[in-house]
Scaffold this motif. Sequence first.
Motif, PDB file in Angstrom:
ATOM      1  N   THR A  11     -52.436  28.946 -15.894  1.00  0.00           N
ATOM      2  CA  THR A  11     -52.158  27.556 -16.572  1.00  0.00           C
ATOM      3  C   THR A  11     -52.267  26.702 -15.420  1.00  0.00           C
ATOM      4  O   THR A  11     -51.508  26.762 -14.381  1.00  0.00           O
ATOM      5  N   ILE A  12     -52.894  25.513 -15.506  1.00  0.00           N
ATOM      6  CA  ILE A  12     -52.805  24.396 -14.633  1.00  0.00           C
ATOM      7  C   ILE A  12     -52.231  23.256 -15.489  1.00  0.00           C
ATOM      8  O   ILE A  12     -52.433  22.805 -16.523  1.00  0.00           O
ATOM      9  N   PHE A  13     -51.168  22.456 -14.732  1.00  0.00           N
ATOM     10  CA  PHE A  13     -50.461  21.353 -15.297  1.00  0.00           C
ATOM     11  C   PHE A  13     -50.972  20.216 -14.650  1.00  0.00           C
ATOM     12  O   PHE A  13     -50.557  20.151 -13.439  1.00  0.00           O
ATOM     13  N   LEU A  14     -51.716  19.341 -15.286  1.00  0.00           N
ATOM     14  CA  LEU A  14     -52.111  17.821 -14.578  1.00  0.00           C
ATOM     15  C   LEU A  14     -51.116  16.890 -14.983  1.00  0.00           C
ATOM     16  O   LEU A  14     -51.056  16.335 -16.006  1.00  0.00           O
ATOM     17  N   ASP A  15     -50.131  16.654 -14.254  1.00  0.00           N
ATOM     18  CA  ASP A  15     -49.203  15.433 -14.417  1.00  0.00           C
ATOM     19  C   ASP A  15     -49.745  14.209 -14.030  1.00  0.00           C
ATOM     20  O   ASP A  15     -50.547  13.977 -12.789  1.00  0.00           O
ATOM     21  N   GLU A  16     -49.490  13.134 -14.600  1.00  0.00           N
ATOM     22  CA  GLU A  16     -49.938  12.014 -14.406  1.00  0.00           C
ATOM     23  C   GLU A  16     -51.506  12.074 -14.501  1.00  0.00           C
ATOM     24  O   GLU A  16     -52.131  11.239 -13.864  1.00  0.00           O
ATOM     25  N   GLN A  34     -66.756  29.747 -13.366  1.00  0.00           N
ATOM     26  CA  GLN A  34     -66.260  29.525 -14.759  1.00  0.00           C
ATOM     27  C   GLN A  34     -64.777  29.419 -14.554  1.00  0.00           C
ATOM     28  O   GLN A  34     -64.165  30.047 -13.433  1.00  0.00           O
ATOM     29  N   ALA A  35     -64.254  28.698 -15.403  1.00  0.00           N
ATOM     30  CA  ALA A  35     -62.802  28.223 -15.466  1.00  0.00           C
ATOM     31  C   ALA A  35     -62.151  28.894 -16.636  1.00  0.00           C
ATOM     32  O   ALA A  35     -62.104  28.256 -17.739  1.00  0.00           O
ATOM     33  N   ASN A  36     -61.491  29.876 -16.409  1.00  0.00           N
ATOM     34  CA  ASN A  36     -60.424  30.598 -17.152  1.00  0.00           C
ATOM     35  C   ASN A  36     -59.175  30.434 -17.070  1.00  0.00           C
ATOM     36  O   ASN A  36     -58.293  30.915 -16.564  1.00  0.00           O
ATOM     37  N   VAL A  37     -58.760  28.800 -17.376  1.00  0.00           N
ATOM     38  CA  VAL A  37     -57.708  28.210 -17.203  1.00  0.00           C
ATOM     39  C   VAL A  37     -57.085  27.686 -18.549  1.00  0.00           C
ATOM     40  O   VAL A  37     -58.084  26.948 -19.285  1.00  0.00           O
ATOM     41  N   ARG A  38     -55.897  27.669 -18.752  1.00  0.00           N
ATOM     42  CA  ARG A  38     -55.318  26.759 -19.868  1.00  0.00           C
ATOM     43  C   ARG A  38     -54.786  25.358 -19.081  1.00  0.00           C
ATOM     44  O   ARG A  38     -54.310  25.510 -18.183  1.00  0.00           O
ATOM     45  N   VAL A  39     -55.288  24.457 -19.759  1.00  0.00           N
ATOM     46  CA  VAL A  39     -54.942  23.132 -19.437  1.00  0.00           C
ATOM     47  C   VAL A  39     -53.833  22.304 -20.217  1.00  0.00           C
ATOM     48  O   VAL A  39     -53.894  22.314 -21.231  1.00  0.00           O
ATOM     49  N   ILE A  40     -52.793  22.101 -19.307  1.00  0.00           N
ATOM     50  CA  ILE A  40     -51.530  21.222 -20.018  1.00  0.00           C
ATOM     51  C   ILE A  40     -51.718  19.833 -18.933  1.00  0.00           C
ATOM     52  O   ILE A  40     -51.542  19.912 -17.944  1.00  0.00           O
TER      53      ILE A  40
END
Length: 641
Positions: A422-427, A458-464
Amino acid sequence: MTQGHESARCVGVHVFDNGTLKTIVGTAMDVTEHEHLTRQLQRREAYLAEAQRLSHTGSFVYSPESRKTLYWSEEMFRIFGLDPRHGIPDYDETRRLVHPDDLDMVSKSCLQGFREKADFTQDYRVLLRDGTVKHLHVIWHPALNEAGEVVEYFGTAMDVTEREHAEEALRRSEKELRSVIETIPAMVWSALPDGSNVLMNKRWADYTGLSATGLGWQVAVHPDDLGRHLDAFYESSAKCVPFQDEVRLRRADGEFRWFIVAGVPLRDEKGNILRWYGMLHDIEGRKRAKDSLQRAFDEIKKLKDQLYRENIALREEIDRTSLFEEIVGASPALKAVLARVVKVAPTYSTVLITGETGTGKELVARAIHKQSQCSSRAFVSVSCAAIPAPLIASELFGHEKGAFTGAHQRHLGRFELAEGGTIFLDEVGELPTETQIALLRVLQEHEFERVGGNQAFQANVRVIAATNRDLGAAIEGGTFRRDLFYRLNVFPIEMPPLRERKGDIPILVEYFIARYAGKVGKKIRGINKRTLDLFQSYPWPGNIRELQNVIERSIILCETETFSVDESWLVRESRQTQPTSQALSGKLVAHQKEMIEAALAESRGRISGPKGAAAKLGIPPSTLESQIRSLKINKHHFKAA
């Protein structure tokens, strides 16, 4: 003449009589074979030149009598870095290219070879004009006349620089490997397929007092273990599988200690064992502890069920009070958020967490990750506002070497580090427009490119994502892409401010007091009632982060076992922040109301459906209904219109 491919050379003689041409007498010579031989010779010379180029081997002819070089092949010029247009270098010019440290050796070997009139070889270095050093292997062969005198020397010069470097690297590697083997804190051994030893390292010799050659190693093994040990080895050797056994080895002073003997076979292409390599690990301490460990295991087994039941009870208590680790509270507003977390966590949907600063948006993101199917993989947090705009794309997607000034090597971006997690993009609202486009591609196509590269990954990542900005206003202002908002806002979660969680304040206060009192070694046994009332009446514009900071500051200054806070801190901060926050809140509410009313007017009061106001605003119908009630908007008025 017949039609064919023959070649002919014609010669004619003109015969004149009183100036009048009477006769032409001529001959024709068939030169076909000569032409074929010439072409064949030219092809062979070309083959030879190409072979010399590929093998880095030049050829030459030298006359010792005239001290002149009679012939140099093209490859000789390449090896010595000289221009063929300047002609063949003389003897002195060639000597000047020999490395100064090797010049004396080369001169002596030439004199000796010329004197003995025999073949001789040389290995030396040349120092080219550009400073390059090359290693050469030169072979000299004399051509003798009938009197036995040297007429010429034929020779070859091979550029063996790469081989020399490889051999030097191999010698260093072997030396380093031997040094490692001798200094490694374990006994190392190697053996032939039949078990006879080739060598043991110094540690073996020091321990057993035997030779490092490994001869007679059997005398070091305890008699009761030797037969079993050999049987285990021969069985592993027959099956061509790694070997491991536990034996007692005698130390030089006669004491036996337990060791694990482990080895792996080196096989050839057919699978046959060429050699065994292995190590011995001292496990005497483990053996001695085995009995006590068994007793401890029995005791632990008795407590296992009790601990399991206590753990279950503790987890249930944590679920009732904290629910998600550091997300502390039990208010209805927080429970609603956590209920949404439970629903979305098992999916792969993109989540957008909104709310004021300090409400714990990252904690919610971590809770989603830990309850997801990718919880065992990485959780990578990125603060988009903390990274300079020119570097944000490189940080997220990585860059190739030389992509920009300072990019001295390839750099992996956060999306690659979060692979499978998981990648968390704050702001996220602070992203530059060009980076928004790249992020949109990740969300739509599940691929990205490094900065300065052209290969798609390929981006096998969940985005929050999370933001405290009004993205609707940012879209209207042209600073945030509408299509990116829709991709991020698949599952929205709005974090309530602390002023809407009054019931959680006592729990949070106790939680933070316990945390910071433990850090500074203080015991807090109670909370001043006046302080608790003040906390519950204060609006907390900085939300939980402000509450946390106030408690940490108060713990540091607290000199009693009753927690209290300086009331002036909250009163002063309240006065400083209230006008600004109220003005900002009023503007946000007014802008939100305008957007909702415009959408209702356009959809004629319809809430749901593809043409409804909720779809136009990009929010769930239930959320829009809640906002309409909160802002006291009469949706029926728009139906009438």
